[in-house]
Motif scaffolding. Structure first.
Motif, PDB file in Angstrom:
ATOM      1  N   MET A 155       0.841  -1.191   0.000  1.00 23.23           N
ATOM      2  CA  MET A 155       0.000   0.000   0.000  1.00 23.23           C
ATOM      3  C   MET A 155       0.879   1.245   0.000  1.00 23.23           C
ATOM      4  SD  MET A 155      -3.319   0.779   2.378  1.00 23.23           S
ATOM      5  CE  MET A 155      -4.269  -0.493   1.558  1.00 23.23           C
ATOM      6  N   ASN A 156       0.541   2.226  -0.831  1.00 22.77           N
ATOM      7  CA  ASN A 156       1.382   3.410  -1.006  1.00 22.77           C
ATOM      8  C   ASN A 156       0.961   4.540  -0.074  1.00 22.77           C
ATOM      9  OD1 ASN A 156       2.824   2.192  -3.104  1.00 22.77           O
ATOM     10  ND2 ASN A 156       1.294   2.821  -4.619  1.00 22.77           N
ATOM     11  N   ILE A 157       1.954   5.238   0.472  1.00 18.74           N
ATOM     12  CA  ILE A 157       1.680   6.373   1.360  1.00 18.74           C
ATOM     13  C   ILE A 157       2.486   7.583   0.918  1.00 18.74           C
ATOM     14  CG2 ILE A 157       3.481   5.730   3.040  1.00 18.74           C
ATOM     15  CD1 ILE A 157       1.449   6.660   5.246  1.00 18.74           C
ATOM     16  N   LEU A 158       1.867   8.743   0.974  1.00 19.85           N
ATOM     17  CA  LEU A 158       2.509  10.005   0.606  1.00 19.85           C
ATOM     18  C   LEU A 158       2.448  10.957   1.796  1.00 19.85           C
ATOM     19  CD1 LEU A 158       2.293  12.010  -2.641  1.00 19.85           C
ATOM     20  CD2 LEU A 158       1.587  13.167  -0.557  1.00 19.85           C
ATOM     21  N   PHE A 159       3.565  11.605   2.077  1.00 20.51           N
ATOM     22  CA  PHE A 159       3.635  12.593   3.157  1.00 20.51           C
ATOM     23  C   PHE A 159       3.813  13.985   2.569  1.00 20.51           C
ATOM     24  CE2 PHE A 159       3.827   9.387   6.305  1.00 20.51           C
ATOM     25  CZ  PHE A 159       3.758   9.979   7.547  1.00 20.51           C
ATOM     26  N   VAL A 160       3.082  14.940   3.102  1.00 18.54           N
ATOM     27  CA  VAL A 160       3.291  16.350   2.807  1.00 18.54           C
ATOM     28  C   VAL A 160       3.648  17.024   4.122  1.00 18.54           C
ATOM     29  CG1 VAL A 160       2.328  18.477   1.871  1.00 18.54           C
ATOM     30  CG2 VAL A 160       1.569  16.264   0.959  1.00 18.54           C
ATOM     31  N   SER A 161       4.878  17.519   4.237  1.00 19.10           N
ATOM     32  CA  SER A 161       5.329  18.132   5.480  1.00 19.10           C
ATOM     33  C   SER A 161       5.401  19.644   5.305  1.00 19.10           C
ATOM     34  CB  SER A 161       6.701  17.582   5.886  1.00 19.10           C
ATOM     35  OG  SER A 161       7.025  17.972   7.208  1.00 19.10           O
ATOM     36  N   LEU A 162       4.635  20.369   6.096  1.00 19.74           N
ATOM     37  CA  LEU A 162       4.573  21.825   6.016  1.00 19.74           C
ATOM     38  C   LEU A 162       5.229  22.451   7.247  1.00 19.74           C
ATOM     39  CD1 LEU A 162       0.834  22.097   4.877  1.00 19.74           C
ATOM     40  CD2 LEU A 162       2.863  22.092   3.414  1.00 19.74           C
ATOM     41  N   GLY A 163       5.560  23.737   7.135  1.00 17.04           N
ATOM     42  CA  GLY A 163       6.059  24.456   8.303  1.00 17.04           C
ATOM     43  C   GLY A 163       7.548  24.293   8.532  1.00 17.04           C
ATOM     44  N   CYS A 164       7.924  24.221   9.793  1.00 21.53           N
ATOM     45  CA  CYS A 164       9.330  24.350  10.191  1.00 21.53           C
ATOM     46  C   CYS A 164      10.093  23.035  10.066  1.00 21.53           C
ATOM     47  CB  CYS A 164       9.396  24.865  11.627  1.00 21.53           C
ATOM     48  SG  CYS A 164       8.734  23.691  12.838  1.00 21.53           S
ATOM     49  N   ASP A 165      11.402  23.137  10.259  1.00 25.06           N
ATOM     50  CA  ASP A 165      12.262  21.964  10.207  1.00 25.06           C
ATOM     51  C   ASP A 165      11.999  21.010  11.368  1.00 25.06           C
ATOM     52  OD1 ASP A 165      13.539  23.605  12.196  1.00 25.06           O
ATOM     53  OD2 ASP A 165      14.710  24.519  10.597  1.00 25.06           O
TER      54      ASP A 165
ATOM     55  N   ASN B 127       5.765   9.616  -4.133  1.00 22.20           N
ATOM     56  CA  ASN B 127       5.647  11.063  -4.308  1.00 22.20           C
ATOM     57  C   ASN B 127       4.557  11.420  -5.309  1.00 22.20           C
ATOM     58  OD1 ASN B 127       7.776  11.814  -2.548  1.00 22.20           O
ATOM     59  ND2 ASN B 127       9.277  11.229  -4.099  1.00 22.20           N
ATOM     60  N   ASN B 128       3.837  10.401  -5.759  1.00 19.19           N
ATOM     61  CA  ASN B 128       2.780  10.597  -6.751  1.00 19.19           C
ATOM     62  C   ASN B 128       1.418  10.544  -6.072  1.00 19.19           C
ATOM     63  OD1 ASN B 128       0.862  10.339  -8.829  1.00 19.19           O
ATOM     64  ND2 ASN B 128       2.314   9.270 -10.168  1.00 19.19           N
ATOM     65  N   GLU B 129       0.743  11.688  -6.037  1.00 18.96           N
ATOM     66  CA  GLU B 129      -0.554  11.766  -5.352  1.00 18.96           C
ATOM     67  C   GLU B 129      -1.568  10.782  -5.930  1.00 18.96           C
ATOM     68  OE1 GLU B 129       1.088  14.306  -6.602  1.00 18.96           O
ATOM     69  OE2 GLU B 129       1.225  15.978  -5.175  1.00 18.96           O
ATOM     70  N   ASN B 130      -1.501  10.561  -7.235  1.00 18.90           N
ATOM     71  CA  ASN B 130      -2.465   9.668  -7.880  1.00 18.90           C
ATOM     72  C   ASN B 130      -2.281   8.206  -7.484  1.00 18.90           C
ATOM     73  OD1 ASN B 130      -4.117  11.390  -9.701  1.00 18.90           O
ATOM     74  ND2 ASN B 130      -2.120  11.911 -10.558  1.00 18.90           N
ATOM     75  N   GLU B 131      -1.080   7.866  -7.008  1.00 18.73           N
ATOM     76  CA  GLU B 131      -0.802   6.485  -6.632  1.00 18.73           C
ATOM     77  C   GLU B 131      -0.963   6.238  -5.136  1.00 18.73           C
ATOM     78  OE1 GLU B 131       3.103   5.621  -7.965  1.00 18.73           O
ATOM     79  OE2 GLU B 131       2.591   5.631 -10.109  1.00 18.73           O
TER      80      GLU B 131
ATOM     81  N   LEU C 223      -6.970   7.418  -3.417  1.00 21.29           N
ATOM     82  CA  LEU C 223      -6.836   7.728  -1.996  1.00 21.29           C
ATOM     83  C   LEU C 223      -7.958   7.107  -1.168  1.00 21.29           C
ATOM     84  CD1 LEU C 223      -5.321   9.304   0.215  1.00 21.29           C
ATOM     85  CD2 LEU C 223      -6.755  11.286  -0.324  1.00 21.29           C
ATOM     86  N   LYS C 224      -7.550   6.394  -0.116  1.00 24.46           N
ATOM     87  CA  LYS C 224      -8.514   5.736   0.766  1.00 24.46           C
ATOM     88  C   LYS C 224      -8.555   6.375   2.154  1.00 24.46           C
ATOM     89  CE  LYS C 224      -7.694   1.269  -1.511  1.00 24.46           C
ATOM     90  NZ  LYS C 224      -6.631   1.791  -2.419  1.00 24.46           N
ATOM     91  N   ALA C 225      -7.455   7.020   2.546  1.00 25.45           N
ATOM     92  CA  ALA C 225      -7.414   7.622   3.886  1.00 25.45           C
ATOM     93  C   ALA C 225      -6.573   8.893   3.864  1.00 25.45           C
ATOM     94  CB  ALA C 225      -6.847   6.633   4.906  1.00 25.45           C
ATOM     95  N   LEU C 226      -7.149   9.972   4.379  1.00 24.36           N
ATOM     96  CA  LEU C 226      -6.454  11.260   4.488  1.00 24.36           C
ATOM     97  C   LEU C 226      -6.275  11.583   5.967  1.00 24.36           C
ATOM     98  CD1 LEU C 226      -5.340  13.897   3.279  1.00 24.36           C
ATOM     99  CD2 LEU C 226      -7.687  14.773   3.213  1.00 24.36           C
TER     100      LEU C 226
END
Length: 440
Positions: free
Chosen positions: A1-11, A33-37, A72-75
């Motif tokens: 199962m594929n997972i994508l992370f988007v990290s915002l803000g500080c280090d 890194n592919n949102e569609n996958e 996408l199944k879970a956000l």
């Protein structure tokens, strides 16, 4: 199962993302890194100021669209926005399937499992909890530099800041744990270690009864493979003579300090509940420059704080002109709910804040240009980070440049360089923030 992370803000948030990536890969997820996958998307959010909140919300909504356009199944929402507005998110963004608070990231796999099972999941530990699970982080910085988060939370309670209510009281991590993590990073190719926290300079006071940053730095310097150690988020009132001496004596420690002062007018500093005044700032900076003449000083300022007069603003400009910071960033004041500053009188119109910010940056640009000119003809050690193939030039950083916030050094070389190489570069040209040179 594929997972994508988007990290915002500080280090510091990025470190949490890397720890969570380590946990989910250990659990068997494949990173994409592919949102569609992506079967699962995790958005690690920030809510420090209004712009950060808006970016976080917009990103959540953007990722939610992949429930219809992708697989996408879970956000999942994690981090500061999730901690601060978990009820509002659950009620107003039904596409979100789970929420993880700032101190609950050890529960990321549990929340994902529940969300994939069709159950809304929420994990919100006490903000004063300090996660202790040791995990092999998945580095997202390219592998040659990495952040080491040495503590969590803050006790300063500056009147403009929401962090204590999101991240809790100041909690240092055990020194042995930090040495073990830094050793792991070094074995995985990290050459530059960047120490971060809400405040690095208070490290150890809560668990050891005294400031232990100098001792920690000495131990980190002994780790094989680490060539640069950089200090961020050093509060001026906590920079001791001992710390200055350790920076001066240890070759691996970059002569670089990020010292956020926020303002230079005593009137505004008092309203901010800061612990220093103009005279004390000048004294500490003078001490640093005397002991370490080539020290690169970075600071951060807030423009348009409630009650800031034209005279206060002029005092900031005079201070910058006198001190000549090497690096400087400035934010317009953001009125954050549940902070004392939001209730102060003298709230300033946005156009005035922006004008004052622009005036500060215009002055700093002149100072930065002049300082950069001084390096023409000098030879500097540069960490190569990549190549601009269309220009046939390499891009790197000197000790004066922290990743993603400072300038670059553009390097010409007669032979091929690899990312992660340290090379000696003769500086031939200087711009406002960047240097240009050639390998020698």
């Amino acid at each position: 199962m594929n997972i994508l992370f988007v990290s915002l803000g500080c280090d510091k948030n990025l470190v949490d993302s890397e720890v969570m990536l380590g946990l989910v890969t250990k659990r068997g997820f494949k990173i994409t890194n592919n949102e569609n996958e992506a079967d699962v998307i995790v958005v690690n959010t920030c809510s420090f100021i209004q712009d950060a909140k808006e970016e976080s919300i917009n990103t959540i909504l953007e990722m939610a669209e992949y429930k219809t356009t992708g697989q996408l199944k879970a956000l999942i929402v994690t981090g500061c926005l999730g901690q601060r507005y978990h009820k509002e998110i659950a009620e107003q963004i039904p596409e979100v399937d789970g929420i993880v608070g700032t101190t609950s990231y050890e529960s990321i796999t549990k929340v994902i499992d529940e969300a994939l099972g069709g159950q809304f999941a929420e994990e919100l530990q006490s903000i004063d909890y300090l996660p202790t699970e040791e995990v092999d982080r998945v580095m997202t910085t390219g592998g040659f530099f990495s952040y080491l988060k040495i503590s969590e939370g803050c006790d300063k309670n500056c009147t403009y800041c929401i962090i204590p209510s999101l991240r809790g009281k100041y909690r240092s991590r055990e020194m042995d744990t930090l040495i073990k993590e830094a050793t792991y990073l070094a074995k995985n190719g990290v050459k530059e270690l960047i120490l971060v926290a809400q405040e690095t300079t208070l490290y150890g006071t809560d668990i050891y009864g005294e400031k232990k940053l100098p001792e920690l730095l000495k131990k980190l310097c002994k780790i094989e493979g680490i060539e640069w150690i950089r200090l961020l988020y050093c509060y001026p009132e906590e920079i001791t003579d001992e710390l200055i001496q350790v920076i001066k004596e240890e070759e691996k420690i970059c002569h670089y300090i990020d010292m956020p002062i926020q303002h230079a007018s005593d009137n505004v500093l008092k309203r901010m509940a800061r612990r220093t005044n103009n005279a004390e700032l000048r004294e500490r900076i003078a001490k640093i420059k005397t002991e370490i003449p080539d020290m690169c000083l970075r600071t951060t300022l807030i423009a348009g704080f409630p009650g800031e007069t034209n005279e206060d603003h002029e005092e900031v400009l005079d201070f910058i002109d006198d001190i000549e910071f090497d690096r400087l960033g400035v934010f317009t004041y953001s009125k954050e709910e549940d902070t004392p500053a939001a209730k102060l009188d003298g709230q300033i119109e946005e156009e005035v804040k922006v004008a004052r910010k622009d005036a500060i940056m215009a002055l700093q640009q002149e100072i930065s240009f002049d300082k950069c000119q001084n390096y023409i003809g000098a030879t500097m050690k540069v960490l190569i980070e990549g190549k601009l193939p269309e220009e046939n030039v390499y891009i790197g950083r000197t000790y004066r440049d922290a990743p993603n916030v400072d300038g670059y050094c553009f390097v010409s070389s007669p032979y091929e360089l690899m990312s992660g190489d340290f090379v000696n570069v003769k500086i031939t040209e200087a711009k406002e923030y960047d240097l240009v040179g050639e390998v020698i």
